[in-house]
Design a protein around this motif. Structure first.
Motif, mmCIF file in Angstrom:
data_model
loop_
_atom_site.group_PDB
_atom_site.id
_atom_site.type_symbol
_atom_site.label_atom_id
_atom_site.label_comp_id
_atom_site.label_asym_id
_atom_site.label_seq_id
_atom_site.Cartn_x
_atom_site.Cartn_y
_atom_site.Cartn_z
ATOM 1 N N TYR A 105 -1.290 2.106 19.069
ATOM 2 C CA TYR A 105 -1.136 0.273 19.720
ATOM 3 C C TYR A 105 -1.243 0.171 20.942
ATOM 4 C CZ TYR A 105 2.855 0.846 23.660
ATOM 5 O OH TYR A 105 3.069 1.434 24.578
ATOM 6 N N GLU A 106 -2.532 -1.170 20.620
ATOM 7 C CA GLU A 106 -3.776 -1.621 22.210
ATOM 8 C C GLU A 106 -2.260 -1.921 23.758
ATOM 9 O OE1 GLU A 106 -7.235 -2.787 21.136
ATOM 10 O OE2 GLU A 106 -6.364 -3.408 19.651
ATOM 11 N N ARG A 107 -2.155 -0.982 24.390
ATOM 12 C CA ARG A 107 -2.076 -1.970 25.864
ATOM 13 C C ARG A 107 -2.312 -2.934 26.302
ATOM 14 N NH1 ARG A 107 -2.915 3.878 26.321
ATOM 15 N NH2 ARG A 107 -3.908 3.334 28.099
ATOM 16 N N GLY A 108 -2.055 -3.285 27.229
ATOM 17 C CA GLY A 108 -2.286 -5.234 27.982
ATOM 18 C C GLY A 108 -2.242 -5.878 26.987
ATOM 19 N N LYS A 109 -1.394 -5.737 25.128
ATOM 20 C CA LYS A 109 -1.808 -6.848 24.774
ATOM 21 C C LYS A 109 -0.653 -7.806 24.170
ATOM 22 C CE LYS A 109 -4.924 -7.145 21.746
ATOM 23 N NZ LYS A 109 -5.854 -7.132 19.667
ATOM 24 N N SER A 110 0.132 -7.287 23.894
ATOM 25 C CA SER A 110 1.720 -7.337 24.153
ATOM 26 C C SER A 110 2.636 -7.682 24.304
ATOM 27 C CB SER A 110 2.520 -7.284 22.396
ATOM 28 O OG SER A 110 1.912 -7.152 20.978
ATOM 29 N N GLY A 111 2.992 -8.783 24.840
ATOM 30 C CA GLY A 111 4.024 -8.915 25.845
ATOM 31 C C GLY A 111 3.232 -8.985 26.996
ATOM 32 N N PHE A 161 0.040 -12.287 29.724
ATOM 33 C CA PHE A 161 -0.393 -12.826 29.341
ATOM 34 C C PHE A 161 -1.341 -13.360 30.116
ATOM 35 C CE2 PHE A 161 -0.973 -18.120 30.267
ATOM 36 C CZ PHE A 161 -0.844 -18.610 29.030
ATOM 37 N N GLN A 162 -2.560 -13.855 29.634
ATOM 38 C CA GLN A 162 -3.639 -13.658 31.402
ATOM 39 C C GLN A 162 -3.631 -12.606 32.218
ATOM 40 O OE1 GLN A 162 -2.941 -17.664 32.879
ATOM 41 N NE2 GLN A 162 -4.115 -18.635 31.515
ATOM 42 N N GLY A 163 -3.346 -11.372 31.068
ATOM 43 C CA GLY A 163 -3.493 -10.178 31.878
ATOM 44 C C GLY A 163 -2.561 -9.540 32.791
ATOM 45 N N GLU A 199 10.491 -8.494 32.003
ATOM 46 C CA GLU A 199 9.857 -7.002 32.029
ATOM 47 C C GLU A 199 9.534 -5.861 31.068
ATOM 48 O OE1 GLU A 199 13.738 -7.846 30.139
ATOM 49 O OE2 GLU A 199 12.469 -8.590 31.498
ATOM 50 N N ILE A 200 9.351 -6.292 30.173
ATOM 51 C CA ILE A 200 9.295 -4.895 29.358
ATOM 52 C C ILE A 200 8.322 -4.625 28.497
ATOM 53 C CG2 ILE A 200 9.794 -4.451 26.662
ATOM 54 C CD1 ILE A 200 11.961 -6.151 26.676
ATOM 55 N N GLY A 201 7.186 -5.585 29.873
ATOM 56 C CA GLY A 201 5.764 -5.759 29.506
ATOM 57 C C GLY A 201 4.872 -4.769 28.021
ATOM 58 N N ASP A 202 4.173 -3.881 28.148
ATOM 59 C CA ASP A 202 3.863 -2.566 27.354
ATOM 60 C C ASP A 202 4.992 -1.848 25.842
ATOM 61 O OD1 ASP A 202 1.160 -2.594 26.690
ATOM 62 O OD2 ASP A 202 0.776 -1.795 29.234
#
Length: 205
Positions: A111-117, A119-121, A126-129
Motif C-alpha cells: 500500500y502507498e503510505r500517506g494516502k488512507s488516513g 487529509f491535506q498531508g 491517531e491511526i495514521g498509515d
C-alpha cells in the motif's frame, strides 16, 4: 413446427453444456456463504494446474471493488507469473517456500503510505498509515474470496524478505510491503479450524 421447436431445445442444451464445460474448475454460481466456508489457507498445491494472466486480471479487478479511505485505493499488486519470477519470489518467503511449491502465481500486496488516513498531508487520527494497512487487508479479503469463487486457493504469507522482494520487483520506497499471496489449486482439502464462540467477540448495546 415440432421439428423447429425440438431444434431450439437441443441448441439451448448444447449452449448450456458448452458454457458449463468452459470453466471446469470454477465455483461460480455458488452462494457467498459457500465461498466463505470453503476458503482455506492452503499449504499444498497441485503443480500440474496453471492460472492464466487473464484470470489473474479478473481476480484483481474484483479486489478493486473493495472500499478504501476516501476512495484513495492505496493497494498495489505485483504479480509473479513467469516461472523464473515465481521461483525467485518463492525463495524470499522463508519457511513457507516448501508449502507453496506447486502454486503457479505469487502476488505481492503493498500500500502507498500517506494516502488512507490523511487529509491535506496530515494524519486525520491517531491511526495514521494504519488505515493504509486496513484498506490493504480489505482488498486482500476481496481477492481471496474471489479466488475461491473462481476455483482457486490462496495462502496469505507474512513471512517474507521485504528488502529482497522490493529489489526483485522494483517496488517504490513509498510503498509498504504487506504480504505475499500464493495462488493455485489445492492438492488436498485442508481441515477447517474451529472458530471462537460469537459471544467471545461480540457485545451488543
Amino acid at each position: 413446427m415440432k421439428s423447429t421447436h425440438l431444434f431450439a431445445i437441443m441448441a439451448s442444451a448444447l449452449l448450456v453444456f458448452s458454457c458449463s464445460g468452459s470453466q471446469p474448475n470454477s465455483n461460480q454460481g455458488t452462494s457467498f456463504d459457500e465461498v466463505v466456508k470453503t476458503r482455506r489457507s492452503v499449504r499444498s498445491y497441485d503443480a500440474t494446474k496453471s492460472i492464466s494472466k487473464e484470470q489473474v486480471e479478473e481476480l484483481l479487478a474484483t479486489s478493486q471493488e473493495a472500499p478504501s479511505w476516501a476512495n484513495q485505493q492505496p493497494t498495489k499488486y505485483y504479480v509473479a507469473i513467469s516461472p523464473d519470477k515465481v521461483d525467485a519470489l518463492r525463495e524470499l518467503t522463508g519457511g513457507n517456500k516448501t508449502r507453496i511449491a506447486g502454486a503457479s502465481v505469487l502476488i505481492v500486496s503493498t500500500y502507498e503510505r500517506g494516502k488512507s488516513g490523511f487529509f491535506q498531508g496530515n494524519a486525520t487520527n491517531e491511526i495514521g498509515d494504519g488505515w493504509g494497512a486496513y484498506d490493504n487487508g480489505l482488498s486482500n479479503a476481496y481477492l481471496v474470496l474471489k479466488a475461491r469463487e473462481m476455483g482457486f486457493d490462496t495462502l496469505i504469507m507474512g513471512m517474507r524478505d521485504s528488502d529482497g522482494i522490493r529489489t526483485l520487483l522494483e517496488i517504490p520506497s513509498n510503498e509498504t510491503i504487506m504480504a505475499v499471496i500464493a495462488l493455485g489449486y489445492r492438492a488436498e482439502d485442508p481441515k477447517r479450524p474451529d472458530r471462537r464462540n460469537l459471544n467471545d467477540i461480540v457485545k451488543f448495546f
